[in-house]
Design an enzyme around this catalytic site. Structure first.
Site, short mmCIF file in Angstrom:
data_model
loop_
_atom_site.label_atom_id
_atom_site.label_comp_id
_atom_site.label_asym_id
_atom_site.label_seq_id
_atom_site.Cartn_x
_atom_site.Cartn_y
_atom_site.Cartn_z
N ASP A 86 9.13 -6.71 -2.13
CA ASP A 86 8.32 -5.57 -1.59
C ASP A 86 8.44 -5.46 -0.11
O ASP A 86 8.64 -4.26 0.32
CB ASP A 86 6.81 -5.76 -1.75
CG ASP A 86 6.64 -5.51 -3.47
OD1 ASP A 86 7.35 -4.79 -3.97
OD2 ASP A 86 5.50 -6.35 -3.76
N HIS A 128 -2.46 -6.72 2.67
CA HIS A 128 -2.26 -7.73 1.51
C HIS A 128 -1.58 -8.89 2.05
O HIS A 128 -1.51 -9.92 1.46
CB HIS A 128 -1.07 -7.01 0.83
CG HIS A 128 -1.48 -5.89 -0.01
ND1 HIS A 128 -2.71 -5.92 -1.00
CD2 HIS A 128 -1.19 -4.61 -0.03
CE1 HIS A 128 -2.74 -4.62 -1.34
NE2 HIS A 128 -1.93 -3.79 -0.84
N GLY A 136 3.05 -6.93 -0.45
CA GLY A 136 2.75 -5.47 -0.48
C GLY A 136 3.09 -4.73 0.70
O GLY A 136 2.23 -3.93 1.09
N ASP A 165 -8.67 1.93 0.21
CA ASP A 165 -7.20 2.02 -0.21
C ASP A 165 -7.28 1.87 -1.60
O ASP A 165 -8.24 1.34 -2.26
CB ASP A 165 -6.57 0.80 0.64
CG ASP A 165 -5.08 1.01 0.29
OD1 ASP A 165 -4.29 1.27 1.33
OD2 ASP A 165 -4.44 0.58 -0.57
N HIS A 167 -5.14 0.17 -3.53
CA HIS A 167 -5.01 -1.20 -3.76
C HIS A 167 -6.20 -2.25 -3.17
O HIS A 167 -6.66 -1.76 -2.32
CB HIS A 167 -3.75 -1.84 -3.04
CG HIS A 167 -2.55 -0.82 -3.58
ND1 HIS A 167 -2.18 0.21 -2.74
CD2 HIS A 167 -1.80 -0.85 -4.69
CE1 HIS A 167 -1.09 0.63 -3.48
NE2 HIS A 167 -0.74 0.03 -4.77
N ASP A 253 -3.65 6.27 0.02
CA ASP A 253 -3.00 6.25 -1.53
C ASP A 253 -4.07 6.35 -2.72
O ASP A 253 -3.76 6.34 -3.76
CB ASP A 253 -2.15 5.02 -1.63
CG ASP A 253 -2.97 3.71 -1.22
OD1 ASP A 253 -4.04 3.68 -1.00
OD2 ASP A 253 -2.07 2.62 -1.30
N TYR A 297 1.25 7.15 0.45
CA TYR A 297 2.85 7.61 0.10
C TYR A 297 3.25 8.65 0.19
O TYR A 297 4.34 9.23 0.14
CB TYR A 297 3.53 6.37 -0.64
CG TYR A 297 3.14 4.95 -0.45
CD1 TYR A 297 3.42 4.37 0.84
CD2 TYR A 297 1.80 4.40 -0.79
CE1 TYR A 297 2.83 3.15 1.60
CE2 TYR A 297 1.23 3.09 -0.27
CZ TYR A 297 1.89 2.42 0.68
OH TYR A 297 1.19 1.38 1.21
ZN LIG Z 1 -2.62 0.79 -0.84
#
Ligand SMILES: [Zn+2]
Length: 317
Positions: A86, A128, A136, A165, A167, A253, A297
């Site tokens: 990634d 991350h 990530g 976020d 994630h 995101d 993104y």
């Molecule tokens: Zn994210």
């Protein structure tokens, strides 16, 4: 009520953190945000600040020496991946990732010195990265380093990390899973549907830290009303925990239309979270909050969500 301007960090060094046009984390995110913010009419309620580079010792507050060496080495070689595929190692990534960390620490210093009460670093919130690895799109975990730095340099103990976020902030969560003084609240897309797959509701901290972490996984397609419901729990949790400083990771995101996630908030979620965190910071932390941009993104979403965060900061300043 203070009238101090909100500090917002800007500069080529921050903009450089990205992985090229073919990668979702491109280098255009900085300018997309700053253009929108510049048009928001916030005038002298903002003060733009310069970036700074973190030292090796600052990186080592969280990361292992072996990992720091590995990034340094791969940065010179400038090829391959720092993780499983990634996070590419472009030439100079060590310095660029250190610029992100240093800038978040500069924001922390400014708030702790009382120059401002709210500060925002757009290209940051690299949640991350683990103590010993990249993950990530995240090389060095500026938020986790900021936690250690607040303790080490500023003598604070109880720090709250709040993450909206899409994630899960796994690098921060597992980095402090057994630390009872790191208050962690994270709402995110359910790990069964999205990277990194962690952050189940049952994960509340380990050992003496049990109950100091709040994970709220949300189903794909969750909208603002789902956010509001989850946010009420975050707010009650933080109010009860009484932190001394708030670090806010406001990844864009989690907005509808992101190309790699499936939550469907609007930027109202980000505006509300920022406003409410300022109120909590006023109540418990002498107003001290640093916001970091995190993921995002879809470029329009990045521009609008982060601008609304900064706007909320100015309204609460
Ligand atoms: Zn994210």
């Amino acid at each position: 009520m203070s009238t101090k301007p909100v500090y917002v960090y800007k500069g080529e060094a921050l903009a450089r953190y990205g992985f090229g046009d073919e990668h979702p984390f491109g280098v255009d995110r900085h300018d997309v945000f700053h253009n929108e913010l510049g048009n928001a009419g916030l005038g002298d309620r903002l003060e733009y600040q310069e970036t700074r580079r973190a030292s090796v010792d600052e990186l080592a507050l969280f990361h292992t020496p072996d990992y720091i060496d590995k990034v340094s080495r791969m940065s010179q070689e400038g090829r391959g991946y720092l993780d499983g595929g990634d996070t590419p190692a472009f030439p100079g990534i060590y310095d660029t990732a250190s610029d992100v960390v240093g800038t978040t620490l500069a924001a922390v210093d400014a708030v702790m010195a009382g120059k401002t009460r709210r500060a925002f670093v757009p290209i940051a919130g690299l949640h991350h990265a683990a103590r010993d690895s990249a993950a990530g799109f995240c090389v060095f975990n500026d938020c986790a380093i900021a936690v250690e730095y607040l303790r080490n340099q500023h003598g604070l103990t109880r720090i709250a990390y709040v993450d909206i976020d899409a994630h899960h902030g796994d690098g921060v969560f597992y980095g402090f899973e057994d630390d009872p003084d790191l208050i962690f609240a994270d709402l995110h897309e359910d790990g069964r549907y999205l990277y990194p797959g962690t952050g189940a509701a049952e994960e509340t901290g380990r050992g003496k830290a049990r109950g100091t972490k709040l994970n709220i996984p949300l189903k794909p397609g969750a909208v603002d009303s789902d956010f509001d419901e989850a946010w009420a729990r975050v707010e009650a949790f933080l109010d009860h925990a009484k932190p001394e400083f708030i670090i806010f990771q406001c990844g864009a995101d989690s907005l509808e239309g992101d190309p790699i996630t499936h939550l469907c908030f609007t930027e109202e979620a980000h505006a509300k979270a920022a406003a409410r965190l300022c109120a909590l910071a006023d109540k418990h932390c002498q107003g001290r909050i640093v916001g970091t941009g995190g993921g995002g993104y879809n470029r329009d979403n990045v521009a609008r969500a982060w601008t609304r965060v900064v706007q909320s900061f100015t309204e609460a300043s």
